[in-house]
Every structure is written in C-alpha cells, then in structure tokens.
Motif scaffolding. Structure first.
Motif, PDB file in Angstrom:
ATOM      1  N   SER A 233       1.909  -8.165  -0.484  1.00  0.00           N
ATOM      2  CA  SER A 233       2.358  -8.761   0.778  1.00  0.00           C
ATOM      3  C   SER A 233       1.209  -9.387   1.565  1.00  0.00           C
ATOM      4  O   SER A 233       1.446 -10.203   2.451  1.00  0.00           O
ATOM      5  N   GLY A 234      -0.017  -8.957   1.276  1.00  0.00           N
ATOM      6  CA  GLY A 234      -1.155  -9.457   2.023  1.00  0.00           C
ATOM      7  C   GLY A 234      -1.338  -8.773   3.373  1.00  0.00           C
ATOM      8  O   GLY A 234      -2.228  -9.129   4.135  1.00  0.00           O
ATOM      9  N   GLU A 235      -0.499  -7.807   3.665  1.00  0.00           N
ATOM     10  CA  GLU A 235      -0.567  -7.065   4.918  1.00  0.00           C
ATOM     11  C   GLU A 235      -1.253  -5.732   4.687  1.00  0.00           C
ATOM     12  O   GLU A 235      -1.327  -5.243   3.571  1.00  0.00           O
ATOM     13  N   ARG A 236      -1.750  -5.104   5.760  1.00  0.00           N
ATOM     14  CA  ARG A 236      -2.378  -3.786   5.638  1.00  0.00           C
ATOM     15  C   ARG A 236      -1.379  -2.657   5.885  1.00  0.00           C
ATOM     16  O   ARG A 236      -1.574  -1.546   5.442  1.00  0.00           O
ATOM     17  N   GLU A 237      -0.323  -2.947   6.620  1.00  0.00           N
ATOM     18  CA  GLU A 237       0.672  -1.919   6.916  1.00  0.00           C
ATOM     19  C   GLU A 237       1.544  -1.681   5.678  1.00  0.00           C
ATOM     20  O   GLU A 237       2.002  -2.634   5.033  1.00  0.00           O
TER      21      GLU A 237
ATOM     22  N   PRO B 290      -7.260  -2.539  -5.560  1.00  0.00           N
ATOM     23  CA  PRO B 290      -8.482  -2.862  -4.819  1.00  0.00           C
ATOM     24  C   PRO B 290      -8.375  -2.786  -3.298  1.00  0.00           C
ATOM     25  O   PRO B 290      -8.858  -3.671  -2.598  1.00  0.00           O
ATOM     26  N   PHE B 291      -7.752  -1.744  -2.768  1.00  0.00           N
ATOM     27  CA  PHE B 291      -7.691  -1.593  -1.315  1.00  0.00           C
ATOM     28  C   PHE B 291      -7.310  -0.159  -0.965  1.00  0.00           C
ATOM     29  O   PHE B 291      -6.868   0.604  -1.814  1.00  0.00           O
ATOM     30  N   LYS B 292      -7.489   0.184   0.306  1.00  0.00           N
ATOM     31  CA  LYS B 292      -7.090   1.489   0.818  1.00  0.00           C
ATOM     32  C   LYS B 292      -6.023   1.263   1.869  1.00  0.00           C
ATOM     33  O   LYS B 292      -6.124   0.336   2.660  1.00  0.00           O
ATOM     34  N   ALA B 293      -5.019   2.122   1.849  1.00  0.00           N
ATOM     35  CA  ALA B 293      -3.923   1.965   2.808  1.00  0.00           C
ATOM     36  C   ALA B 293      -3.788   3.228   3.642  1.00  0.00           C
ATOM     37  O   ALA B 293      -3.649   4.324   3.099  1.00  0.00           O
TER      38      ALA B 293
ATOM     39  N   SER C  55      -0.969   6.515   3.179  1.00  0.00           N
ATOM     40  CA  SER C  55      -0.510   6.749   1.805  1.00  0.00           C
ATOM     41  C   SER C  55      -0.511   8.239   1.449  1.00  0.00           C
ATOM     42  O   SER C  55       0.320   8.685   0.646  1.00  0.00           O
ATOM     43  N   GLY C  56      -1.390   9.019   2.046  1.00  0.00           N
ATOM     44  CA  GLY C  56      -1.389  10.460   1.802  1.00  0.00           C
ATOM     45  C   GLY C  56      -0.150  11.127   2.380  1.00  0.00           C
ATOM     46  O   GLY C  56       0.443  12.010   1.749  1.00  0.00           O
ATOM     47  N   ASP C  57       0.259  10.699   3.557  1.00  0.00           N
ATOM     48  CA  ASP C  57       1.471  11.227   4.180  1.00  0.00           C
ATOM     49  C   ASP C  57       2.702  10.888   3.339  1.00  0.00           C
ATOM     50  O   ASP C  57       3.580  11.725   3.135  1.00  0.00           O
ATOM     51  N   VAL C  58       2.753   9.658   2.851  1.00  0.00           N
ATOM     52  CA  VAL C  58       3.872   9.235   2.003  1.00  0.00           C
ATOM     53  C   VAL C  58       3.878  10.051   0.707  1.00  0.00           C
ATOM     54  O   VAL C  58       4.937  10.488   0.249  1.00  0.00           O
TER      55      VAL C  58
ATOM     56  N   VAL D  63       4.543   5.890  -5.311  1.00  0.00           N
ATOM     57  CA  VAL D  63       3.405   5.508  -4.465  1.00  0.00           C
ATOM     58  C   VAL D  63       2.681   4.296  -5.043  1.00  0.00           C
ATOM     59  O   VAL D  63       2.287   3.392  -4.303  1.00  0.00           O
ATOM     60  N   PHE D  64       2.524   4.257  -6.363  1.00  0.00           N
ATOM     61  CA  PHE D  64       1.870   3.100  -6.965  1.00  0.00           C
ATOM     62  C   PHE D  64       2.648   1.822  -6.633  1.00  0.00           C
ATOM     63  O   PHE D  64       2.059   0.811  -6.237  1.00  0.00           O
ATOM     64  N   ASP D  65       3.974   1.864  -6.776  1.00  0.00           N
ATOM     65  CA  ASP D  65       4.773   0.668  -6.484  1.00  0.00           C
ATOM     66  C   ASP D  65       4.740   0.323  -5.002  1.00  0.00           C
ATOM     67  O   ASP D  65       4.723  -0.860  -4.642  1.00  0.00           O
ATOM     68  N   LEU D  66       4.703   1.332  -4.124  1.00  0.00           N
ATOM     69  CA  LEU D  66       4.545   1.076  -2.692  1.00  0.00           C
ATOM     70  C   LEU D  66       3.227   0.358  -2.422  1.00  0.00           C
ATOM     71  O   LEU D  66       3.184  -0.652  -1.704  1.00  0.00           O
TER      72      LEU D  66
END
Length: 81
Positions: free
Chosen positions: A54-58, A9-12, A15-18, A44-47
C-alpha cells in the motif's frame, strides 16, 4: 521473494499486538498450538505484505481481514527440540 527468507524490508508498529491477538484467536479455534502458530504466521505475513504494497505505514487491518479469517497456510511449523 525467496520463501527460505521471507523477510520484508520494513517495520510496522502494532504488528506484535496483532500477532498476539491472532495467535489467541487461532488457538481457541483449533486447540492446537502448532496450527495456531502456522495460521498466525501466514495471517501476519499477508497483513505486512498488504501494508508494504500500500505504501502506507499504518497496518492495513481492514484490507487484510480475509487473511485473518482464512489464512493461506503458507508456512510450516517445525519442532526444534
């Protein structure tokens, strides 16, 4: 979480570069596009799950490095055509 729909439920950002970097690395390692895609998807899913937890956006790249080196192979690749 239902594995039939593993959406998070979020966008990071980043993630495309990774994804591109991991696919390239996995493809060079395995020589198989299907294996590289399966490994990349799992990594990528586990990342993203680690980042979400973590509750962080980074992106939690350092905390997820084990998933890059040893993907859990939790998704199968199926040819559609």
């Amino acid at each position: 979480m239902d594995r039939a729909d593993p959406a998070l439920p979020f966008k990071a950002n980043g993630s495309g570069d990774v994804t591109a970097a991991l696919f390239t690395a996995h493809l060079r390692e395995t020589g198989s596009p299907a294996q590289a895609l399966a490994a990349t998807t799992s990594s990528v899913f586990d990342l993203l799950q680690t980042t979400l937890d973590s509750g962080e956006r980074e992106l939690r790249l350092v905390q997820s490095q084990e998933f890059f080196a040893e993907p859990r192979m939790q998704f199968e690749v199926t040819q559609v055509r």
